[in-house]
Enzyme design. Structure first.
Site, PDB file in Angstrom:
ATOM      1  N   ARG A  61      -6.664   3.643 -14.996  1.00 38.68           N
ATOM      2  CA  ARG A  61      -6.592   4.393 -13.734  1.00 38.68           C
ATOM      3  C   ARG A  61      -7.200   5.791 -13.807  1.00 38.68           C
ATOM      4  NH1 ARG A  61      -2.832   5.616 -10.910  1.00 38.68           N
ATOM      5  NH2 ARG A  61      -3.694   4.808  -8.974  1.00 38.68           N
ATOM      6  N   CYS A 116     -15.212   4.711 -27.380  1.00 41.97           N
ATOM      7  CA  CYS A 116     -16.487   5.425 -27.497  1.00 41.97           C
ATOM      8  C   CYS A 116     -17.134   5.701 -26.148  1.00 41.97           C
ATOM      9  CB  CYS A 116     -17.422   4.613 -28.383  1.00 41.97           C
ATOM     10  SG  CYS A 116     -16.648   4.307 -29.965  1.00 41.97           S
ATOM     11  N   GLU A 117     -16.457   6.427 -25.306  1.00 43.19           N
ATOM     12  CA  GLU A 117     -17.017   6.842 -24.015  1.00 43.19           C
ATOM     13  C   GLU A 117     -16.373   8.158 -23.627  1.00 43.19           C
ATOM     14  OE1 GLU A 117     -17.224   4.302 -20.695  1.00 43.19           O
ATOM     15  OE2 GLU A 117     -17.310   2.469 -21.883  1.00 43.19           O
ATOM     16  N   TYR A 120      -0.490  -1.421 -12.033  1.00 43.14           N
ATOM     17  CA  TYR A 120      -1.919  -1.344 -12.370  1.00 43.14           C
ATOM     18  C   TYR A 120      -2.143  -0.636 -13.700  1.00 43.14           C
ATOM     19  CZ  TYR A 120      -1.799  -2.542  -7.454  1.00 43.14           C
ATOM     20  OH  TYR A 120      -1.485  -3.151  -6.259  1.00 43.14           O
ATOM     21  N   GLY A 125       3.488  -3.637  -3.902  1.00 44.74           N
ATOM     22  CA  GLY A 125       3.285  -3.772  -5.342  1.00 44.74           C
ATOM     23  C   GLY A 125       3.681  -2.469  -6.005  1.00 44.74           C
ATOM     24  N   ARG A 126       2.767  -1.503  -5.936  1.00 44.45           N
ATOM     25  CA  ARG A 126       2.954  -0.211  -6.599  1.00 44.45           C
ATOM     26  C   ARG A 126       4.310   0.436  -6.321  1.00 44.45           C
ATOM     27  NH1 ARG A 126      -1.470   3.354  -7.410  1.00 44.45           N
ATOM     28  NH2 ARG A 126      -2.527   2.186  -5.773  1.00 44.45           N
ATOM     29  N   GLY A 141       0.784  -1.240   0.000  1.00 48.36           N
ATOM     30  CA  GLY A 141       0.000   0.000   0.000  1.00 48.36           C
ATOM     31  C   GLY A 141       0.808   1.277   0.000  1.00 48.36           C
TER      32      GLY A 141
END
Ligand code: LLP
Length: 422
Positions: free
Chosen positions: A315, A345-346, A374, A278-279, A242
């Site tokens: 993200r 298309c959003e 991520y 992780g990050r 974290g």
């Protein structure tokens, strides 16, 4: 005099490079969008964490979910980390990368029986259980196999990690772990289950946490638990991961500050420490390369339409995460209010919200920074877009770590209606 190769993503003569390799060259060779990882920076991040925590000698288990590319996993295996996994699929990846199953900890909410079976058969060293029901399932599988599974109970210390609401995991309204007030009862019951050795406590309070205080708060509550329950039978404490990185706003977790803040409580608890970062190991060691397709004038902003979309990097759309976006070669284009958007298309398909940026012309190469964690891991084929290539720069050379998906990859495993079974 030898010229030192700069580590990570740095500019030489104005041009952005990865461990000394020009990103333009990588984009020409492998196309775009492409994720690029710096092995030197990965190693430097691991070294920094190890040295900050040296006095606590933690067992570092890299959280595979952040970036699960085989070449990255095999580097971590070579550098001697263990692995934190959350699915049988991640186990498959770790084993394929040459990871040692005994150094694997299987965490995650909702593990299925067949996943536990696979993990036990593969010789996974430790489990982090999230509930009394999971402990029962694990015990049954271990008994069938005639083994004893080592397991830590994940507790929920109910602290506020002050991070995005989707990635908070240690407050009482979250689905994770067992409330600390109930942990004693769950552990006593678990110790009566044949086939498991309940030997640890685990907690992971969230992700992108930039202050030590929530961890210290969690540890205080865990220490109070041990003072009350006793330490007999416990041989480790897993504090999860974290640790936040600096996405450009100057906020980040300083490893050394964290280590020294944790030390008093950890000394009082007196158990060997496990970490699952992780990050903080991989985010800054990766970028996403994308080219501008065209610049379109809007009413209150210009749109830089690029060839990477929310399917490549989710993200910004999912968490409104702000990543720095830079021109690989300064174009000299005027700075203006603009938004970098993808071809999907959003309206939610953007790599950043409107900000002041150079209106890079069509063909310009952009680097989206801090995408090692991520990034590719959360990418998809939405809009039938093959997933990006991944390139690892290792020992000063760019190598293809995952080829760009082909159109055939898009169809793999599918059948047209006239070919369906039955
Ligand atoms: N251990 C457990 C049990 C976890 O659930 C996680 C992350 C980690 C370790 C590693 O956390 P890290 O050191 O990477 O913060 N997709 C989100 C982040 C989700 C984190 C999920 N769990 C994002 O892009 O920000």
């Amino acid at each position: 005099m030898a010229i030192e190769t700069p580590i990570g993503f740095q500019r030489r003569s104005g041009e952005l490079q990865a461990d000394g390799v020009p990103l333009e060259e990588i984009a020409r060779r492998y196309g775009t969008p492409t994720y690029v990882y710096s092995a030197a920076l990965l190693e430097a991040r691991l070294r920094a964490l190890r040295s900050a925590f040296a006095a606590l000698a933690p067992d570092i288990c890299y959280a595979v979910k952040a970036c699960a590319n085989l070449s990255v996993l095999s580097l971590f295996a070579r550098w001697g980390t263990g692995f934190d996994i959350v699915s049988a699929g991640e186990l498959h990846r770790v084993l394929a990368a040459g990871g040692d199953p005994r150094r694997v900890v299987f965490a995650g909410v909702g593990k299925q029986r067949w996943e536990l079976e696979r993990a036990i058969d593969a010789g996974v060293g430790r489990f982090n259980a999230e509930s009394a029901a999971e402990l029962e399932r694990l015990g049954a599988v271990a008994r069938e196999r005639g083994v004893v599974a080592r397991v830590a109970l994940r507790v929920n210390p109910d602290v506020d990690p002050r991070t995005h609401e989707y990635i908070r995991t240690g407050s009482k309204e979250n689905k994770f772990g067992v409330d600390l007030d109930r942990a004693g009862e769950v552990i006593r019951a678990a110790r009566a289950i044949e086939g498991i050795d309940l030997c640890g406590l685990h907690c992971h309070i969230g992700s992108q946490i930039c202050e030590a205080e929530p961890y210290v708060g969690a540890l205080r509550r865990i220490r109070a638990f041990f003072d009350d329950f006793g330490r007999a039978g416990f041989d480790h404490l897993d504090l999860g991961g974290g640790f936040g990185i600096d996405y450009g706003d100057g906020r980040e977790m300083d490893f050394a500050v964290l280590a020294s803040a944790l030390q008093p409580e950890l000394r009082a608890i007196g158990l060997p420490l496990v970490l699952e970062p992780g990050r903080s190991l991989v985010a800054s060691a990766g970028i996403l390369l994308t080219r501008v397709i065209e610049v379109k004038a809007g009413r209150d902003r210009s749109f830089l339409i690029v060839d990477a979309g929310m399917n490549d990097l989710l993200r910004p759309s999912l968490y409104k995460a702000a990543h720095r976006i830079e021109e690989v070669r300064p174009s000299g284009a005027p700075t203006h209010r603009g938004q970098v958007v993808g071809p999907i298309c959003e309206t939610g398909d953007f790599l950043c919200e409107a900000r002041d940026l150079p209106l890079s012309p069509a063909g310009a190469l952009l680097a989206v920074r801090d995408c090692g964690a991520y990034g590719f891991a959360m990418s998809s084929q939405y809009n039938a877009r093959p997933r990006a290539a991944e390139v690892l720069v290792l020992e000063g050379r760019a190598r293809l770590a995952r080829r760009r998906e082909s159109f055939d990859d898009l169809l793999r495993g599918e059948l047209a209606s006239d070919l369906l079974d039955g």
